[in-house]
Write a protein that holds these residues in place. Structure first.
Motif, PDB file in Angstrom:
ATOM      1  N   UNK A  30      23.316 -47.388  13.311  1.00 36.34           N
ATOM      2  CA  UNK A  30      22.327 -47.673  12.119  1.00 36.34           C
ATOM      3  C   UNK A  30      20.884 -47.406  12.608  1.00 36.34           C
ATOM      4  N   UNK A  31      20.504 -47.647  13.823  1.00 37.45           N
ATOM      5  CA  UNK A  31      19.050 -47.551  14.188  1.00 37.45           C
ATOM      6  C   UNK A  31      18.877 -46.146  14.408  1.00 37.45           C
ATOM      7  N   UNK A  32      19.616 -45.398  14.914  1.00 33.44           N
ATOM      8  CA  UNK A  32      19.452 -43.860  15.352  1.00 33.44           C
ATOM      9  C   UNK A  32      19.340 -43.179  13.823  1.00 33.44           C
ATOM     10  N   UNK A  33      20.363 -43.541  12.897  1.00 33.98           N
ATOM     11  CA  UNK A  33      20.468 -42.623  11.669  1.00 33.98           C
ATOM     12  C   UNK A  33      19.155 -43.089  10.974  1.00 33.98           C
ATOM     13  N   UNK A  34      18.640 -44.435  10.735  1.00 26.16           N
ATOM     14  CA  UNK A  34      17.430 -44.698  10.068  1.00 26.16           C
ATOM     15  C   UNK A  34      16.392 -44.299  10.521  1.00 26.16           C
ATOM     16  N   UNK A  35      16.131 -44.130  12.061  1.00 28.82           N
ATOM     17  CA  UNK A  35      14.945 -43.327  12.489  1.00 28.82           C
ATOM     18  C   UNK A  35      14.768 -41.871  12.130  1.00 28.82           C
ATOM     19  N   UNK A  36      16.084 -41.180  12.205  1.00 28.49           N
ATOM     20  CA  UNK A  36      16.090 -39.691  12.053  1.00 28.49           C
ATOM     21  C   UNK A  36      15.725 -39.635  10.488  1.00 28.49           C
ATOM     22  N   UNK A  37      16.069 -40.363   9.725  1.00 22.71           N
ATOM     23  CA  UNK A  37      15.422 -40.257   8.306  1.00 22.71           C
ATOM     24  C   UNK A  37      14.135 -40.725   7.907  1.00 22.71           C
ATOM     25  N   UNK A  38      13.411 -41.123   8.911  1.00 22.49           N
ATOM     26  CA  UNK A  38      12.058 -41.322   8.679  1.00 22.49           C
ATOM     27  C   UNK A  38      11.489 -42.815   8.640  1.00 22.49           C
TER      28      UNK A  38
END
Length: 434
Positions: A30-38
């Motif tokens: 969740x954290x990695x994907x949220x950060x990857x999406x800005x």
């Protein structure tokens, strides 16, 4: 019982777009994907490492990443898999976990993503307004502090944040019974050239009846998931069940882990005296925490059903597909319900079921998503979605959805589902029906 009133002024230590509670596979994804999406992301984990069951609880193996043809937890899950195993056959049923390597991989992934994260930080409560959580109240090593966020992702496994915010939940089989826990372990001096290992089966069970007759065990548990092969002469033990443990109750956990540690002496004797290849096997260490299979399932907009599994469900709002069998461990040695035949049937090669985005959306809450073991699912389906590769799927979807909601300045139900599916597909998610 007497009560006291406790009040305290606490600092708002962080203000962020997305706050993730829990650093297991769902929380990391969740954290990695949220950060990857800005999005600006903070993650908080109660232990001193990321990884949850695989690291803190020393669960020795990942269950299947594949339906036999397709890699299912694509994106963040594929990133973990490639860094952990490199070029190998991803269609295998199970993969032993190099625990220390996995800890470092998770650390690196969060650091690379720009996620701010803390260990030794436990959720105490939330402050909410109607269906919107405003603050998470956390306790660090010494001080209590608050985190202000626009969106929250509950990746605790137990639904702690969602329940604190007022979400309804189901627990166990409805009669107070939950799957037993296991105290996992690491063993040495195993002769793997002689030990019998059959993936997908439990050959370590084969001498239990005789051991029961011989009085080896205090609790005559007929199920024994057994030993996974590590490097050289080492093994990881998913050994023994700890019955009547409620993973949301510290008194129950305390009693359970004490019982579990005592039982490991009996299992060491059993392996040494009844199974070939284990004559000199030595228990090196047990986990610091119990491996909890089941607690709460948050009531979400859609509760995944057994029919979804049987019918290879497809959803318009599908955020991933998975295929692990319905795996429910009996709650007692005398349980009248036996799920082993359902587990054994499994799936045909290349088949999978869809997971609905609505299973990540707790009813009553507008800015909270759930990911991992506590997503919206009836008990049978929870027996499949609870395992780690599926947690990558639901975690990545939750993080991506929260980031899109943040960008669109809408609640978690207001996002463009076509955009969500398109974004997940671009990240590597397996969405053949998108």
């Amino acid at each position: 019982m007497c009560n006291i009133r406790f009040e305290k002024q606490i600092e708002i230590r962080y203000e962020t777009d997305i706050c993730v509670i829990g650093g297991g596979p769902a929380g990391v994804a969740a954290a990695v994907s949220a950060a990857q999406n800005g999005a600006k992301v903070c993650l908080f984990e109660k232990e001193q490492c990321l990884g949850g069951a695989a690291t803190s609880a020393k669960v020795p193996a990942f269950m299947r990443f594949s339906d036999g043809v397709n890699f299912l937890p694509g994106g963040v899950g594929r990133m973990v898999f490639d860094r952990l195993y490199g070029e190998c056959d991803f269609t295998k049923v199970e993969f032993s976990i190099p625990i220390e390597k996995l800890k470092e991989i998770y650390d690196d992934m969060l650091l690379e993503s720009g996620t701010e994260f803390l260990f030794e930080t436990m959720l105490l409560d939330v402050i909410s307004d109607g269906g919107n959580v405003k603050y998470a109240v956390l306790k660090g090593r010494e001080k209590i502090f608050a985190v202000k966020a626009k969106y929250f992702i509950d990746a605790t496994g137990d639904g702690l944040l969602a329940v604190a915010a007022g979400a309804d939940y189901e627990k166990g089989d409805g009669s107070g019974h939950m799957m037993p826990a296991t105290l996992c372990s690491i063993w040495g001096d195993i002769d793997w050239s002689r030990a019998v290992v059959e993936l997908g089966k439990d050959p370590d069970n084969r001498c239990l009846k005789q051991a029961f007759k011989d009085g080896v065990f205090t609790v005559q548990d007929p199920a024994l998931p057994g030993m996974w092969r590590f490097d050289r002469h080492y093994g990881g033990g998913n050994i023994g069940h700890v019955f009547d443990v409620d993973g949301t109750d510290e008194r129950s956990i305390t009693d359970g882990i004490i019982r579990a540690r005592k039982s490991m002496k009996e299992y060491e004797y059993y392996y040494n005296h009844y199974l070939e290849g284990y004559e000199n096997a030595k228990l090196l260490v047990t986990s610091d925490v119990l491996g909890i299979r089941e607690t709460r399932r948050i009531v979400c907009d859609y509760m995944a059903k057994m029919d979804d599994y049987v019918n290879h469900a497809v959803f318009e709002d599908e955020i991933g597909r998975y295929c692990y069998p319905i795996d429910i461990h009996s709650h007692s040695v005398n349980s009248e319900v036996n799920w082993s035949s359902v587990y054994a049937k499994g799936y045909e090669k290349g088949k999978s079921y869809g997971i609905s985005y609505r299973s990540l959306l707790p009813k009553k809450l507008n800015n909270v998503l759930v990911a991992g073991r506590c997503i919206g699912a009836e008990r049978a389906m929870n027996g499949s979605v609870r395992v780690m590769p599926c947690c990558f799927i639901t975690g990545m979807a939750a993080g991506t959805a929260a980031a899109l909601a943040n960008a669109q300045e809408t609640n978690v139900r207001g996002i463009d589902l076509r955009n969500l599916k398109r974004t997940l597909t671009d990240m590597g998610a397996y969405l053949p029906n998108a």
